[in-house]
Design a protein around this motif. Structure first.
Motif, PDB file in Angstrom:
ATOM      1  N   ASN A   1       0.770  -1.246   0.000  1.00 11.29           N
ATOM      2  CA  ASN A   1       0.000   0.000   0.000  1.00 11.29           C
ATOM      3  C   ASN A   1       0.807   1.306   0.000  1.00 11.29           C
ATOM      4  N   SER A   2       2.090   1.244   0.345  1.00 15.38           N
ATOM      5  CA  SER A   2       2.908   2.467   0.353  1.00 15.38           C
ATOM      6  C   SER A   2       4.382   2.102   0.512  1.00 15.38           C
ATOM      7  N   GLY A   3       5.223   3.091   0.275  1.00 18.83           N
ATOM      8  CA  GLY A   3       6.647   2.899   0.520  1.00 18.83           C
ATOM      9  C   GLY A   3       6.947   2.725   1.995  1.00 18.83           C
ATOM     10  N   THR A   4       6.152   3.364   2.822  1.00 22.05           N
ATOM     11  CA  THR A   4       6.318   3.220   4.272  1.00 22.05           C
ATOM     12  C   THR A   4       6.007   1.784   4.696  1.00 22.05           C
ATOM     13  N   ASP A   5       4.869   1.266   4.219  1.00 19.15           N
ATOM     14  CA  ASP A   5       4.515  -0.123   4.537  1.00 19.15           C
ATOM     15  C   ASP A   5       5.570  -1.099   4.011  1.00 19.15           C
TER      16      ASP A   5
ATOM     17  N   PHE B   1      19.467  12.596   7.162  1.00 17.96           N
ATOM     18  CA  PHE B   1      18.953  13.466   6.111  1.00 17.96           C
ATOM     19  C   PHE B   1      18.125  12.617   5.145  1.00 17.96           C
ATOM     20  N   THR B   2      16.825  12.490   5.435  1.00 17.34           N
ATOM     21  CA  THR B   2      15.926  11.667   4.625  1.00 17.34           C
ATOM     22  C   THR B   2      14.497  12.081   4.935  1.00 17.34           C
ATOM     23  N   PHE B   3      13.538  11.423   4.273  1.00 23.31           N
ATOM     24  CA  PHE B   3      12.133  11.601   4.608  1.00 23.31           C
ATOM     25  C   PHE B   3      11.823  10.810   5.887  1.00 23.31           C
ATOM     26  N   PHE B   4      10.928  11.336   6.687  1.00 25.60           N
ATOM     27  CA  PHE B   4      10.642  10.791   8.013  1.00 25.60           C
ATOM     28  C   PHE B   4      10.365   9.278   8.025  1.00 25.60           C
ATOM     29  N   ALA B   5       9.668   8.781   6.988  1.00 28.87           N
ATOM     30  CA  ALA B   5       9.249   7.369   6.968  1.00 28.87           C
ATOM     31  C   ALA B   5      10.424   6.400   7.126  1.00 28.87           C
ATOM     32  N   SER B   6      11.603   6.752   6.559  1.00 31.72           N
ATOM     33  CA  SER B   6      12.773   5.859   6.643  1.00 31.72           C
ATOM     34  C   SER B   6      13.109   5.531   8.091  1.00 31.72           C
ATOM     35  N   ALA B   7      12.913   6.496   8.979  1.00 33.38           N
ATOM     36  CA  ALA B   7      13.239   6.306  10.399  1.00 33.38           C
ATOM     37  C   ALA B   7      12.007   5.897  11.211  1.00 33.38           C
TER      38      ALA B   7
ATOM     39  N   ALA C   1      19.712   2.023   4.045  1.00 31.51           N
ATOM     40  CA  ALA C   1      20.404   3.015   3.211  1.00 31.51           C
ATOM     41  C   ALA C   1      19.396   3.578   2.216  1.00 31.51           C
ATOM     42  N   VAL C   2      19.341   4.889   2.133  1.00 35.80           N
ATOM     43  CA  VAL C   2      18.344   5.566   1.297  1.00 35.80           C
ATOM     44  C   VAL C   2      19.004   6.029  -0.007  1.00 35.80           C
ATOM     45  N   ASP C   3      18.316   5.842  -1.124  1.00 37.03           N
ATOM     46  CA  ASP C   3      18.784   6.371  -2.423  1.00 37.03           C
ATOM     47  C   ASP C   3      18.196   7.774  -2.563  1.00 37.03           C
TER      48      ASP C   3
ATOM     49  N   GLU D   1      17.482  -1.508   1.460  1.00 34.80           N
ATOM     50  CA  GLU D   1      17.584  -0.351   0.555  1.00 34.80           C
ATOM     51  C   GLU D   1      16.237   0.357   0.501  1.00 34.80           C
ATOM     52  N   ASP D   2      16.203   1.602   0.981  1.00 35.57           N
ATOM     53  CA  ASP D   2      14.998   2.422   0.836  1.00 35.57           C
ATOM     54  C   ASP D   2      15.097   3.123  -0.521  1.00 35.57           C
ATOM     55  N   GLY D   3      14.515   2.471  -1.524  1.00 33.75           N
ATOM     56  CA  GLY D   3      14.567   2.981  -2.888  1.00 33.75           C
ATOM     57  C   GLY D   3      13.319   3.766  -3.275  1.00 33.75           C
ATOM     58  N   ALA D   4      12.668   4.374  -2.271  1.00 31.55           N
ATOM     59  CA  ALA D   4      11.438   5.129  -2.543  1.00 31.55           C
ATOM     60  C   ALA D   4      11.665   6.211  -3.602  1.00 31.55           C
ATOM     61  N   GLN D   5      12.876   6.810  -3.565  1.00 31.99           N
ATOM     62  CA  GLN D   5      13.201   7.836  -4.566  1.00 31.99           C
ATOM     63  C   GLN D   5      14.156   7.304  -5.622  1.00 31.99           C
ATOM     64  N   GLY D   6      14.601   6.073  -5.444  1.00 30.39           N
ATOM     65  CA  GLY D   6      15.729   5.597  -6.248  1.00 30.39           C
ATOM     66  C   GLY D   6      15.385   4.740  -7.445  1.00 30.39           C
TER      67      GLY D   6
ATOM     68  N   THR E   1      10.396   0.251  -2.636  1.00 28.85           N
ATOM     69  CA  THR E   1      10.162   1.507  -3.317  1.00 28.85           C
ATOM     70  C   THR E   1       8.774   2.038  -2.977  1.00 28.85           C
ATOM     71  N   SER E   2       8.514   3.271  -3.416  1.00 25.71           N
ATOM     72  CA  SER E   2       7.216   3.910  -3.211  1.00 25.71           C
ATOM     73  C   SER E   2       6.661   4.314  -4.566  1.00 25.71           C
ATOM     74  N   PHE E   3       5.345   4.210  -4.709  1.00 26.90           N
ATOM     75  CA  PHE E   3       4.686   4.679  -5.935  1.00 26.90           C
ATOM     76  C   PHE E   3       3.817   5.903  -5.673  1.00 26.90           C
TER      77      PHE E   3
ATOM     78  N   ALA F   1       4.507  11.552  -6.863  1.00 32.75           N
ATOM     79  CA  ALA F   1       5.652  12.379  -7.242  1.00 32.75           C
ATOM     80  C   ALA F   1       6.973  11.612  -7.315  1.00 32.75           C
ATOM     81  N   LYS F   2       6.979  10.319  -7.038  1.00 33.73           N
ATOM     82  CA  LYS F   2       8.229   9.547  -7.093  1.00 33.73           C
ATOM     83  C   LYS F   2       8.582   9.232  -8.556  1.00 33.73           C
ATOM     84  N   PRO F   3       9.788   8.729  -8.811  1.00 33.17           N
ATOM     85  CA  PRO F   3      10.187   8.481 -10.209  1.00 33.17           C
ATOM     86  C   PRO F   3       9.153   7.679 -11.010  1.00 33.17           C
TER      87      PRO F   3
HETATM   88  C1  LIG Z   1       8.376   8.813  -0.048  1.00 36.59           C
HETATM   89  C2  LIG Z   1       9.372   8.138   0.786  1.00 36.59           C
HETATM   90  C3  LIG Z   1       9.038   7.081   1.649  1.00 36.59           C
HETATM   91  C4  LIG Z   1       7.629   6.681   1.940  1.00 36.59           C
HETATM   92  O1  LIG Z   1       6.856   6.350   0.848  1.00 36.59           O
HETATM   93  P1  LIG Z   1       5.260   6.473   0.927  1.00 36.59           P
HETATM   94  O2  LIG Z   1       4.802   5.723  -0.280  1.00 36.59           O
HETATM   95  O3  LIG Z   1       4.915   7.919   0.873  1.00 36.59           O
HETATM   96  O4  LIG Z   1       4.823   5.821   2.187  1.00 36.59           O
HETATM   97  C5  LIG Z   1      10.054   6.439   2.334  1.00 36.59           C
HETATM   98  N1  LIG Z   1      11.341   6.812   2.191  1.00 36.59           N
HETATM   99  C6  LIG Z   1      11.706   7.834   1.382  1.00 36.59           C
HETATM  100  C7  LIG Z   1      13.148   8.173   1.272  1.00 36.59           C
HETATM  101  C8  LIG Z   1      10.739   8.538   0.671  1.00 36.59           C
HETATM  102  O5  LIG Z   1      11.104   9.552  -0.112  1.00 36.59           O
END
Ligand SMILES: *Cc1c(COP(=O)(O)O)cnc(C)c1O
Length: 376
Positions: A56-60, A82-88, A135-137, A161-166, A185-187, A190-192
């Motif tokens: 359902n999300s990149g966070t999940d 230095f990342t989006f809150f969800a990573s932590a 590790a975040v991309d 690998e948190d590839g939400a942006q990668g 990854t996240s869909f 606004a992601k890639p």
């Molecule tokens: C967007 C993002 C997430 C979370 O993804 P969601 O789909 O919004 O839950 C996690 N990590 C990073 C680095 C993000 O940019």
């Protein structure tokens, strides 16, 4: 001007997109079903891993990975500040403790020397068990996974690998979302590669973890839906989003990723003498979730942002508050010098409009406005 022009993208893909969406509507298979399998297969094949589980999300997706590894209270998980809150956030959701690692000022990604320092410190302290490196991309650029994997092996840690942006990035021939023992990854739109709502995916070559994640994302299901063998979540991707993602992935492969790289190269060429432009190390390839420059200080940034806004040029600050300074983590009681580069970047970065449909003309307007402002 748009920061990320999803309207133009829809106009370009409209015929194929409308048909894909209406086919799902007519099929009445709205949850799970054949579209999900088709999408998972397409995404696994694109990145080059055995398993993709859509959720359902990149966070999940991150949370599901930590659940598969049974990360829990007493565990330390290393994550960039230095990342989006969800990573932590997901670390704390599992009851584990995030250990914040500083980032490199050129790549914005995890600083490997500080990672080793924080692992050693955690071991010396003796209160937490180091388990995982997230590790975040960041901004589309893969983290330094060659060095990170070496440390992971040395200390017996998993790499997530948190590839939400990668998504779409590479190191050599190898694609992002294959660098972790589990990758996500996240869909988010606004992601890639984004869908038309929330969505995410987990990638792994490991059969056992894939089976666990498959179970966790549907209420801990066992042999069937009403045989529940563990406490899980409801984190499915909607079938309509899967259909949208199949169309989006095709455009991404055929032209969007190449085009967004052309846009980024033009920015760098026009701006490199005026501001600090992003650095892509040799052999690395970015998918440019963001194009982020650095200016001298917070005051210059505020002035620049205001000037651009008056010219109808949208910008964004990713990210104004590093994780080690977030109110939600204040109980960790970290010292003031915990991640100095993250602090500095929070004051000096500014992200410019970037997407595959940005015209050269608009880019000239943006670059001229930046240069004019900085000359004054
Ligand atoms: C967007 C993002 C997430 C979370 O993804 P969601 O789909 O919004 O839950 C996690 N990590 C990073 C680095 C993000 O940019």
């Amino acid at each position: 001007m748009q920061f990320r022009d999803l309207k133009t993208q829809y106009t370009v893909l409209k015929d194929e997109m409308d048909k894909a969406i209406l086919d799902v509507v007519a099929s009445s298979a709205y949850v799970m079903g054949p579209k999900i399998k088709e999408m998972e297969t397409a995404f696994a094949e694109y990145v080059g891993v055995k398993h993709c589980v859509a959720c359902n999300s990149g966070t999940d997706a991150l949370l599901l990975a930590l659940k598969a590894w049974d990360v829990k209270f007493g565990d330390a998980v290393f994550v960039p500040s230095f990342t989006f809150f969800a990573s932590a956030e997901v670390i704390a959701m599992q009851g584990a403790t995030p250990v914040f690692v500083d980032v490199d000022k050129d790549t914005y990604n995890m600083d490997v020397a500080d990672l080793e320092h924080k692992i050693e410190q955690t071991l010396k302290n003796g209160k937490l068990t180091p388990r995982v490196i997230i590790a975040v991309d960041l901004f589309g650029l893969p983290a330094d996974f060659r060095a990170i994997r070496k440390l992971a092996e040395k200390y017996g840690l998993y790499v997530l690998e948190d590839g939400a942006q990668g998504f779409g990035g590479r190191i050599g021939d190898r694609k992002a979302c294959t660098f972790g023992d589990i990758s996500t990854t996240s869909f988010f739109p606004a992601k890639p590669v984004g869908c038309y709502g929330d969505g995410g995916a987990v990638f792994t070559d490991n059969d056992d973890w894939a089976a666990l994640i498959e179970s966790y994302h549907i209420h801990g299901k066992g042999s069937d839906r009403y045989d529940n063998v563990r406490i899980g979540m409801n984190s499915r991707l909607d079938s309509i989003q899967a259909a949208i993602l199949i169309v989006k992935l095709k455009a991404f492969r055929e032209f969007e990723l190449v085009d967004v790289n052309k846009v980024a190269a033009r920015y760098t060429q026009k701006l490199m003498d005026a501001v600090k432009t992003p650095i892509v190390p040799d052999d690395f390839y970015s998918s440019w979730a963001q194009y982020t420059i650095q200016v001298e200080n917070k005051e210059v940034r505020a002035g620049l942002q205001e000037t651009l806004k008056a010219l109808d040029i949208p910008t964004a600050i990713y990210y104004p508050i590093p994780m080690h300074r977030q109110t939600a983590f204040k109980d960790l009681d970290l010292d003031d010098n915990h991640c100095p580069v993250s602090d500095q970047l929070a004051d000096t970065v500014i992200s410019l409009p970037i997407h595959p449909y940005l015209s050269e003309n608009d880019q000239n307007v943006i670059c001229d406005a930046i240069k004019d402002f900085l000359k004054k």
